[in-house]
Motif scaffolding. Structure first.
Motif, short mmCIF file in Angstrom:
data_model
loop_
_atom_site.label_atom_id
_atom_site.label_comp_id
_atom_site.label_asym_id
_atom_site.label_seq_id
_atom_site.Cartn_x
_atom_site.Cartn_y
_atom_site.Cartn_z
N CYS A 59 -38.53 50.05 79.02
CA CYS A 59 -37.24 50.82 78.93
C CYS A 59 -36.22 50.68 79.56
O CYS A 59 -36.48 50.55 81.11
CB CYS A 59 -37.14 52.17 78.76
N ASP A 60 -35.56 49.97 78.64
CA ASP A 60 -34.58 48.70 79.77
C ASP A 60 -33.02 49.24 80.08
O ASP A 60 -31.87 48.33 80.39
CB ASP A 60 -34.44 47.33 79.33
N GLY A 61 -33.22 50.85 78.90
CA GLY A 61 -31.77 51.13 78.71
C GLY A 61 -30.63 50.28 77.32
O GLY A 61 -29.85 50.76 77.35
N ASP A 62 -31.36 50.03 76.65
CA ASP A 62 -30.98 49.17 75.79
C ASP A 62 -30.72 49.63 74.03
O ASP A 62 -30.28 49.81 73.84
CB ASP A 62 -30.95 47.29 75.17
N LEU A 63 -32.46 50.01 74.23
CA LEU A 63 -32.82 51.33 73.07
C LEU A 63 -32.81 52.66 73.05
O LEU A 63 -33.45 52.98 74.00
CB LEU A 63 -33.81 50.35 72.50
N PRO A 64 -32.33 53.55 72.29
CA PRO A 64 -32.92 55.31 72.15
C PRO A 64 -34.09 55.31 72.23
O PRO A 64 -34.88 54.29 71.74
CB PRO A 64 -32.02 55.46 71.13
N LEU A 65 -34.82 56.28 72.47
CA LEU A 65 -36.22 56.53 71.93
C LEU A 65 -36.80 56.74 71.25
O LEU A 65 -37.48 56.14 70.89
CB LEU A 65 -36.56 58.30 72.82
N PHE A 119 -39.07 58.45 87.66
CA PHE A 119 -40.11 58.01 86.88
C PHE A 119 -38.92 56.85 86.08
O PHE A 119 -39.20 55.72 85.40
CB PHE A 119 -41.15 58.32 86.70
N PHE A 120 -38.10 57.52 85.21
CA PHE A 120 -36.71 57.01 84.55
C PHE A 120 -35.53 57.87 84.70
O PHE A 120 -35.30 59.09 84.99
CB PHE A 120 -37.49 57.67 82.81
N ASP A 121 -34.99 57.19 84.91
CA ASP A 121 -32.91 57.07 84.70
C ASP A 121 -32.74 57.39 83.35
O ASP A 121 -33.40 56.56 82.29
CB ASP A 121 -32.53 56.53 85.14
N MET A 122 -31.87 58.47 82.84
CA MET A 122 -30.84 58.63 81.63
C MET A 122 -30.17 57.32 81.66
O MET A 122 -28.90 57.38 82.51
CB MET A 122 -30.79 60.29 81.37
N ILE A 123 -29.58 57.34 80.77
CA ILE A 123 -27.90 56.05 80.72
C ILE A 123 -27.18 56.94 79.57
O ILE A 123 -27.21 57.62 78.83
CB ILE A 123 -28.29 54.94 79.83
#
Length: 478
Positions: free
Chosen positions: A434-440, A474-478
């Motif tokens: 998860c690097d903020g480029d692709l959705p789940l 642990f994760f941030d929402m973009i």
């Protein structure tokens, strides 16, 4: 009690000129004497304050509680405020006067704020504590100051102000400060604290929220008399209410006094009762607001009794065993297996998300610098949601050396609350991808293909578990 404002201003000037601040005292004493004083050992500090400078005289007088020669300080103004008495050419402290720092934000140095007036520190073999004894700044009040949300605030309530520590901390960033206490003596000493700190605050006498019925506040702070005791001996720590009832009432009533968007931070004790889950017990106190409960420590009944018997210098006294027995009888009768200590934060955000957790390890201070991000509702995630692994998250794999697969995978935060979460292979793989480029959606499908797992199962697991990991940072929402 009326404070001589002129004398207070002159004493404030004396403190400023002598650098009687936290930083000034720390520099004077050095690390060895400072650490010893934190353990309430005064001999190294006495050795470090032998030259008779104004700062050394103030430290000896008000912190170490030893007399100084009368010519060393302008005693008239100190006596006019009731801080000292003169006898035989010496000045003796009647009260403890301690400098405090303003609570800083993350990365910002604390700054000198003012002075807090309390009763002389209790020491073994000294004068017994009076029932209305007023304590000054200590570990608990420091913990609360570190917890409070940062930034400018509107109307502030310091409930159970005691010597006024929290009000002094907050005055320079609040529109108004109201401080309450049931103890008339506490209000008198808080009034002195405010005068010596050059701040304005409204002082009201009464229990809990009674003095401020009908009012709301943008920030409520409280270091209440939360000690769970078989009797009422000291106003600063006990109320006579059974068990943890005082803390329950405080948490239940606070939401009605929070303005929209307002915060409440308090310290509390809660019971661990045989056959009950302490998390459910405390979570049940919170209604109508978001809540965050953190258990920082747990003591068994004997440890708890010993802590507070030491606090009141009962160790070695004729009454020690009787009081110890009474405490244990009380806990046994109520099936108490332990007592938890921690903090509770409430946020009037319009939600009702309550999180209860245990964090007994060291965390980065001040928590108040990032509490807004911590007290947030669990998000609703979809396959279109884009996440990014939060900065500072590291992965640990635990298992026998050389094993093909780890027994456990742990995600750990390297700063902030330093939480740890045991995760499965899907969540671990997401943390790496998860690097903020692709959705789940595409990420989960790729993970399913790589692991040979069913795509539907992978998606369902991720959408069920990820909201907690996002809420826990642990994760941030973009």
């Amino acid at each position: 009690m009326t404070v001589d404002r002129g004398a207070a201003a002159r004493v404030r000037g004396l403190f400023e000129h002598a650098d009687y601040t936290v930083a000034g005292v720390r520099h004077l004493l050095g690390p060895v004497a400072g650490a010893a004083l934190a353990r309430d050992e005064i001999v190294p500090a006495l050795r470090a304050t032998r030259d008779g400078t104004p700062l050394e005289s103030l430290v000896r007088l008000f912190w170490l509680q030893v007399p100084v020669p009368e010519p060393a300080l302008p005693a008239d103004d100190l006596a006019a405020l009731g801080l000292v008495e003169r006898s035989g050419g010496e000045v003796r402290a009647l009260l403890h006067v301690e400098p405090v720092e303003s609570a800083s934000g993350a990365g910002d140095p604390p700054s000198a704020r003012g002075h807090v007036v309390s009763d002389l520190k209790a020491r073994p073999g000294g004068v017994p504590l009076r029932p209305d004894h007023v304590v000054g700044q200590g570990g608990a009040s420091n913990n609360l100051a570190q917890l409070v949300v940062r930034g400018p605030v509107g109307d502030v309530l310091d409930l159970g102000t005691g010597s006024g520590v929290q009000a002094v901390h907050l005055a320079d960033r609040a529109r108004s400060v109201t401080a309450t206490d049931v103890s008339a003596r506490a209000l008198d000493l808080a009034r002195l604290s405010f005068a010596l700190s050059g701040i304005d605050a409204k002082l009201l006498k009464g229990s809990l929220f009674e003095p401020v019925e009908g009012r709301t506040f943008d920030l409520i702070v409280s270091n209440p008399p939360f000690v769970i005791s078989p009797d009422l001996r000291f106003e600063y720590r006990e109320t006579g209410l059974p068990g943890d009832e005082l803390c329950r009432r405080l948490v239940r009533r606070a939401p009605a006094h929070l303005a929209p968007g307002g915060w409440c931070h308090l310290l509390a004790n809660w019971l661990h009762v045989e056959g009950e889950d302490w998390r459910e017990r405390v979570a049940d106190w919170i209604e109508g607001v978001d809540g965050w409960v953190v258990q920082r420590d747990v003591q068994d009944p004997a440890e708890y009794a010993e802590l507070w018997l030491r606090d009141s210098c009962d160790v070695g006294s004729p009454e020690y065993r009787r009081r110890y027995d009474a405490w244990l009888d009380y806990f046994e009768a109520h099936k108490v297996t332990g007592v938890g200590f921690g903090w509770i934060s409430l946020h009037a955000s319009g939600g009702e998300d309550v999180r209860v957790e245990e964090l007994r390890h060291a965390v980065d201070q001040p928590v108040g610098a990032y509490v807004r991000d911590v007290v947030r509702a669990r998000p609703r995630l979809t396959l279109e949601t884009t996440l990014r692994t939060a900065p500072g998250v590291v992965q640990e794999q635990i298992g026998p050396p050389g094993a093909e697969d780890p027994e456990r995978i742990v995600l750990r935060q390297s700063y902030g609350l330093r939480r740890a979460a045991q995760v499965g292979t899907v969540e671990a793989a997401l943390a790496g991808a998860c690097d903020g480029d692709l959705p789940l959606g595409p990420l989960l499908d790729a993970i399913a293909e790589l692991t040979g797992a069913d795509a539907g199962t992978v998606r369902a697991r991720a959408l069920a578990l990820l909201p907690d990991l996002v809420a826990d940072g642990f994760f941030d929402m973009i």
